[in-house]
Write an enzyme that holds these catalytic residues in place. Structure first.
Site, mmCIF file in Angstrom:
data_model
loop_
_atom_site.group_PDB
_atom_site.id
_atom_site.type_symbol
_atom_site.label_atom_id
_atom_site.label_comp_id
_atom_site.label_asym_id
_atom_site.label_seq_id
_atom_site.Cartn_x
_atom_site.Cartn_y
_atom_site.Cartn_z
ATOM 1 C CG ASP A 143 -2.122 1.030 1.163
ATOM 2 O OD1 ASP A 143 -2.208 1.440 0.105
ATOM 3 O OD2 ASP A 143 -2.109 1.845 2.644
ATOM 4 C CD GLU A 169 -4.548 1.736 -2.375
ATOM 5 O OE1 GLU A 169 -5.338 0.478 -1.065
ATOM 6 O OE2 GLU A 169 -5.200 2.868 -1.988
ATOM 7 C CG ASP A 188 -0.680 3.531 6.661
ATOM 8 O OD1 ASP A 188 -1.220 4.124 5.404
ATOM 9 O OD2 ASP A 188 -1.019 3.882 7.463
#
Lengths: 179, 179
Positions: free
Chosen positions: B7, B68, B141
């Site tokens: 992420d 992501e 996260d």
């Protein structure tokens, strides 16, 4: 002082190398564009840019690198790729311990032409004059990279040294946690 | 199949490693966050992220990496740093020839919770249940990185193989010009 200017982009990443110092004539050493095909995955395109920038640094051994500062408010269709490419440019330079400066488009325009709102043609004409070229390098990304390098010689050198001293002081007091 | 979920972020880059295959229970191998101090120059922060991700890959030897997908319409104050960090993640994985997939936040929500508009708490609860954890890893996260890895095992594997085959075909026909 030799400066590598980088105008980051995923499709065309402009690169320009300028020799010179404040108050003396500047010389263009090399200029070009690293191109990647839009048909490839982004990750491969970024690796191509990384390798291309590494090759330019290997060949020209700049004393400093100037990268265009990218803003979120720019053209949103290409902004993510531009930001990713700028991240690669920063890492390639930082891994070698090269001083890095970021200049905004209006700082570049102001440094090169005296007007922060100058248009492409005005900036291009000044790049030709400052470097005593016979014509403006194309595409625009290549010319923009030269303008960045000129800006760095004229305004960036002192600022980079200040930033580096500040960062070194902060590093001494705040270690980075990596995990 | 072992998947590293990333992420991307400049201040906190979430990382999560999951083992598993479609139709079998998944296992969390490791989870964490690579942090960089906002007081350092961006270039140094990106190098720290690069080194951190390299260390995670060295240690866990994933078969694939899921990153992501970042959009320009996200929160604009941090979007440039996020995009730059995602570029680093892509390059670190691509340099090693690891298959890479990008999943959007809504794809991750849909894969993990069955609802593309699920909120953080719902996604977190599903990550805990799917990986049979006693509590949700923090910060968010880190949990998001696990959700990405789960998504990749469940939906990404087949797609990544298709993308790779397409890219390989394109590569064979269109060489990349680097200069």
């Amino acid at each position: 002082m030799r400066v590598l200017g980088i105008d980051p982009g995923l499709t065309r990443c402009g690169v320009g190398v300028v020799d010179g110092s404040l108050g003396r004539p500047l010389t263009m050493v090399d200029v070009g564009v690293i191109r990647t095909s839009a048909s490839l995955p982004v990750a491969e395109r970024l690796v191509t840019i990384e390798r291309g920038l590494d090759a330019w640094i290997e060949e020209h051994r700049p004393d400093a690198v100037a990268v265009e500062r990218v803003f979120a408010r720019s053209d949103s269709s290409t902004i993510m790729g531009t930001a990713q490419a700028s991240g690669i440019a920063l890492v390639v330079a930082a891994r070698r311990g090269l001083p890095i400066a970021m200049h905004t488009p209006s700082e570049v325009k102001a440094a090169v032409s005296g007007n922060g709102r100058a248009d492409k043609a005005q900036v291009g004409a000044m790049v030709v004059r400052i470097l005593r070229l016979t014509e403006l390098p194309k595409p625009a990304d290549a010319a923009d990279a030269l303008a960045l390098a000129i800006t760095h010689v004229w305004r960036g050198g002192a600022q980079a040294r200040i930033d580096e001293a500040v960062a070194a002081t902060q590093r001494a007091h705040r270690p980075v946690r990596t995990r």
